[in-house]
Design an enzyme around this catalytic site. Sequence first.
Site, short mmCIF file in Angstrom:
data_model
loop_
_atom_site.label_atom_id
_atom_site.label_comp_id
_atom_site.label_asym_id
_atom_site.label_seq_id
_atom_site.Cartn_x
_atom_site.Cartn_y
_atom_site.Cartn_z
N ASP A 110 11.36 0.45 7.47
CA ASP A 110 10.07 0.34 8.15
C ASP A 110 9.21 -0.65 7.37
O ASP A 110 8.53 -0.29 6.40
CB ASP A 110 9.39 1.70 8.25
CG ASP A 110 8.34 1.73 9.34
OD1 ASP A 110 8.02 0.67 9.90
OD2 ASP A 110 7.83 2.83 9.64
N VAL A 111 9.29 -1.91 7.81
CA VAL A 111 8.63 -3.00 7.08
C VAL A 111 7.58 -3.70 7.94
O VAL A 111 6.76 -4.44 7.42
CB VAL A 111 9.66 -4.03 6.56
CG1 VAL A 111 10.61 -3.36 5.56
CG2 VAL A 111 10.46 -4.66 7.70
N LYS A 112 7.64 -3.52 9.25
CA LYS A 112 6.67 -4.11 10.19
C LYS A 112 6.36 -5.56 9.84
O LYS A 112 5.20 -5.98 9.78
CB LYS A 112 5.40 -3.26 10.24
CG LYS A 112 5.68 -1.83 10.78
CD LYS A 112 4.42 -1.06 11.09
CE LYS A 112 4.71 0.28 11.74
NZ LYS A 112 5.40 1.26 10.90
N ARG A 113 7.39 -6.36 9.64
CA ARG A 113 7.21 -7.77 9.37
C ARG A 113 6.93 -8.52 10.67
O ARG A 113 7.18 -8.01 11.77
CB ARG A 113 8.45 -8.35 8.70
CG ARG A 113 8.79 -7.72 7.34
CD ARG A 113 7.64 -7.78 6.36
NE ARG A 113 8.02 -7.44 5.00
CZ ARG A 113 7.53 -6.40 4.31
NH1 ARG A 113 6.65 -5.59 4.84
NH2 ARG A 113 7.91 -6.20 3.06
#
Lengths: 328, 328
Positions: A110-113
């Site tokens: 879960d990095v939401k890049r």
Amino acid sequence: MDRLIDAIERTQNPSVVGLDPTEALVPAQVVASFADEVRDSVDTPEEAPAAQLAVAFYEFNRTIIDAVAGIVPAVKPQIAMYEALGPAGIDVYTMTCEYAAEQGLYVLADVKRGDIGSTAAAYAHMLTGVNAGASAEAGSAGAGAHDPWHVDAVTVNPYLGTDGITPFVDAAKTADKDLFVLVRTSNPSSSELQMLDLADGSKVYEHVADLVERWGADTIGEHGYSRVGAVVGATHPQEGRALRERMPRTFFLVPGYGAQGGTAADVRGMFDANGSGAIVNSSRGIIGAWRTSGRYRKDMSADDALALVFDTAREAATAMRDDLRAVL
Amino acid sequence: MDRLIDAIERTQNPSVVGLDPTEALVPAQVVASFADEVRDSVDTPEEAPAAQLAVAFYEFNRTIIDAVAGIVPAVKPQIAMYEALGPAGIDVYTMTCEYAAEQGLYVLADVKRGDIGSTAAAYAHMLTGVNAGASAEAGSAGAGAHDPWHVDAVTVNPYLGTDGITPFVDAAKTADKDLFVLVRTSNPSSSELQMLDLADGSKVYEHVADLVERWGADTIGEHGYSRVGAVVGATHPQEGRALRERMPRTFFLVPGYGAQGGTAADVRGMFDANGSGAIVNSSRGIIGAWRTSGRYRKDMSADDALALVFDTAREAATAMRDDLRAVL
């Protein structure tokens, strides 16, 4: 998405455990037990507390992973909790992902890049690994000989549009991995943008949903779902049900169950008629179950505290599985 | 934003150099020169090329920083290029930020983070540092004794709304730092979401612009600008001019000059009547100037190649400064 769906079928459990440690979620005696080990490894005394917490996060995560492997198909480590500690935290993030993968878990980073195309191509190396050297460029897609991240999927933000997404889709195809694009997030103020009314009568998040369905269109797997999933919060059951209809080829990652208020009944509509099509995340409800168990004592040893973390996480993961099974 | 504006006034130069290295942007002999140094420091041979490239990025960045310090007020390292290399890249990212700060440059971390409130609070430690231990929690805001990131500002994605932004604003206030929220990005497909027509007659990016102006409202500094800046691409000169009017208290970070096509004339409208209110980024145009100089030879030594990188970056940064000065 086939590997994730296979893992869900194997465990008969469409849930994922969020590995989002904070100092409050790790028993104090576990953190304290690493004081000596860390003291000699840091350059300055100021670094020691963060380095100590990072090591404690790893021990805590391994305990959780050992507890839930075989019960859940996947884990979702939230990188923000690790970035808060600086590079020492990032080391532990990748070590956690590697350990989870070794235990047979699907690792959803879960990095939401999200960025413009050339930059998104660099981020997409989280999926492909790197092969710096004569044959490949750091900013180009392509499977690499060295995979420092050990993840099976990443979360991505859609605000930059198609050219910020394509590199991740290409990387997912190359490496047999997946991505999940934010559509309707679980937080209270998500509506400020996502629920805005468009001139054509739809909402912003519905427009994003249509883009996501299109982005995945040529990556449909054996189970009928594409490599481009969507993040749809458990806190929005009605929109989730409508999105399930609107996005028939898109697998959902559903955060917001448990601590954020979503229930099994709330997420029922995000699954398809066969009980597939979604995976539900719980973080604090599982990794923090030791705190609400009534069995924790401040004078426990670190080993006893970790044993409690193990037992309570396993119980909570099993209870969540059964809770979801009951409605599917 | 006062520290950035002071630095711009000191250098009389509203430009920022993007430190976005890729393998193609670092002379091959510089990368090769670190082969021996890296070979003994890695655990497995597969890690060596990425570790070698990471070290080369740092050497390259130091050369660029030395070349432009005193000419430009700020640098903007794009974290994606470093994350592509895994933890070894992150180490070099923080080392680059620290070195730039030591040379007196304002460090704008282009990370485009964004998440729900509790997670955004963890990311906001990039601004405040951490003080893991008895007094602070990893997931809480508050200035820490240890600052592993060494940055003055971060870029943030608005898709999650206010509760994903507030922790960054609080952290900026606590630590005398800033953030820049994506409003109108420079990439071709940015319009897919950002230019959508809303039912009220405005566009999505205009709605975001109004939110950004509001998010900064109680953080106005001595120069009249808030701590919450906006990212507005140089490739959208008309929208940029309109946004300047619409967001009188919001400082702009303007990417897209140079390699992406934006000109000094294009960005003129993003400045205020006093020639303040914006800072323009160029990455490849400065750090890759050695490639287009006609002075590079493959048989140069690594030292000579770095000397060329230094000279051409300095020339390009000076030319950009003079280009911007001419229209302001």
